[in-house]
Design a protein around this motif. Sequence first.
Motif, PDB file in Angstrom:
ATOM      1  N   GLN A   1     -23.685 -63.379  63.698  1.00  0.00           N
ATOM      2  CA  GLN A   1     -22.431 -64.240  63.483  1.00  0.00           C
ATOM      3  C   GLN A   1     -22.584 -65.615  63.333  1.00  0.00           C
ATOM      4  O   GLN A   1     -21.546 -66.342  62.972  1.00  0.00           O
ATOM      5  CB  GLN A   1     -21.803 -63.946  64.817  1.00  0.00           C
ATOM      6  CG  GLN A   1     -22.227 -64.419  65.987  1.00  0.00           C
ATOM      7  CD  GLN A   1     -21.685 -63.902  67.322  1.00  0.00           C
ATOM      8  OE1 GLN A   1     -20.417 -63.548  67.377  1.00  0.00           O
ATOM      9  NE2 GLN A   1     -22.138 -64.567  68.600  1.00  0.00           N
ATOM     10  N   ASP A   2     -24.094 -66.045  63.355  1.00  0.00           N
ATOM     11  CA  ASP A   2     -24.118 -67.561  63.442  1.00  0.00           C
ATOM     12  C   ASP A   2     -24.006 -68.087  61.892  1.00  0.00           C
ATOM     13  O   ASP A   2     -24.068 -69.344  61.408  1.00  0.00           O
ATOM     14  CB  ASP A   2     -25.384 -68.219  63.995  1.00  0.00           C
ATOM     15  CG  ASP A   2     -25.322 -67.785  65.413  1.00  0.00           C
ATOM     16  OD1 ASP A   2     -24.216 -68.072  65.987  1.00  0.00           O
ATOM     17  OD2 ASP A   2     -26.468 -67.701  66.211  1.00  0.00           O
ATOM     18  N   GLY A   3     -24.348 -67.186  60.928  1.00  0.00           N
ATOM     19  CA  GLY A   3     -24.453 -67.425  59.352  1.00  0.00           C
ATOM     20  C   GLY A   3     -25.639 -68.042  59.136  1.00  0.00           C
ATOM     21  O   GLY A   3     -25.726 -68.942  58.036  1.00  0.00           O
TER      22      GLY A   3
ATOM     23  N   ASP B   1     -22.262 -65.574  53.455  1.00  0.00           N
ATOM     24  CA  ASP B   1     -22.033 -65.718  54.693  1.00  0.00           C
ATOM     25  C   ASP B   1     -22.338 -67.217  55.214  1.00  0.00           C
ATOM     26  O   ASP B   1     -21.688 -67.607  56.244  1.00  0.00           O
ATOM     27  CB  ASP B   1     -23.105 -64.937  55.481  1.00  0.00           C
ATOM     28  CG  ASP B   1     -22.867 -63.228  55.021  1.00  0.00           C
ATOM     29  OD1 ASP B   1     -21.504 -62.971  54.809  1.00  0.00           O
ATOM     30  OD2 ASP B   1     -23.972 -62.337  54.908  1.00  0.00           O
TER      31      ASP B   1
ATOM     32  N   SER C   1     -19.549 -69.240  57.472  1.00  0.00           N
ATOM     33  CA  SER C   1     -19.975 -69.811  58.693  1.00  0.00           C
ATOM     34  C   SER C   1     -19.637 -71.559  58.735  1.00  0.00           C
ATOM     35  O   SER C   1     -19.197 -72.006  59.620  1.00  0.00           O
ATOM     36  CB  SER C   1     -21.259 -69.570  58.861  1.00  0.00           C
ATOM     37  OG  SER C   1     -21.869 -70.163  60.248  1.00  0.00           O
TER      38      SER C   1
END
Length: 330
Positions: free
Chosen positions: A137-139, A216, A220
């Motif tokens: 999820q942090d990219g 992605d 982010s």
Amino acid sequence: MSSSSDEKSAMEESRLEVMECEKEIQSIKSSLKSLTSSSGGAETSNNSLQVSVHKINASGEDSTPGTFKVNLSSPIEERTITQLFDPLDPTAEGGIVTFEQLETSNALLTIEAFSSADDTLVKVGTSAAHDLLPLCQDGEKSSSTVEIAIVSESSGEPVLESKESDEWEDAVDEEKAEDEGVAKESDAQSPTKEAKLQLPLCTLSVQLEYTPSANDKRDSLYEKLNEVSKRKAAAIEKLRQSAAAVNRAKMAESDEGKGKGGNVVKAGFLNKSKPEAKAVPFWKRWYEKTIGPQSMLWVVGPIAKNYVIFIGCSVFFHYKGDLLALPPPV
């Protein structure tokens, strides 16, 4: 005085927070610009996940699996690991598997363990489904080592055995008890539950390495930009409120100073008094009206000169034009 200092300190903190948010926004924008200039091709458009088994903690030698099937839910794919990861040969075949084009929002990882018996694979256990969203999820490119337990399938799923008593006492409804004003006790016996605990067959040390795609990373960065923009807007609003409070405090202090009889400057102290106008002599007024440079003669004369000459010549030619005629020939 203390309240004024507190408001000034709050205003200074808000100003510093606005400056920090502006720096973060500029850094995020520069990252987006560099990402846009460097991204290109299909290699950077897909994300990837590399899975490798580094260590096996088994309860016994006989139950140690040697082959693992890694299942991914999104996309629905399966890869096989035939050996442990070798740090001296990271690219060895069967030591690491790669998945591409992951849907990180709902990707689940499951590992099935197999043991070889007479050149045949026998499934000895499987693991629970692990969510990959916290890793992705942090990219940014991230690596994590996860301990995954393999549960044997020989005994099936854990079973809960319950022994319930046959006799139950009637429970009295609380609302009915309040209406009737009668308190009754209800001794309901709860069922006793005994659970069979199933120990894992072995525990795997699995390394997950996620490489995000350019999309992605961009998503982010945009999310971070939105968050920082919201913080900046809140800091600007707080700064505006602090500045208004400081101005109100200054006005209150000035009003208190006036009330105590301090030196008050009267309005209009900068206005200079005009000297009294002297009477203009008659000859000067006559000169300015008749032949002076600002008189009517010098203002209208140059304009009306051409018209006067034209009209005079026209009248002369009309009435006395014969004087200008040539004598008759002899």
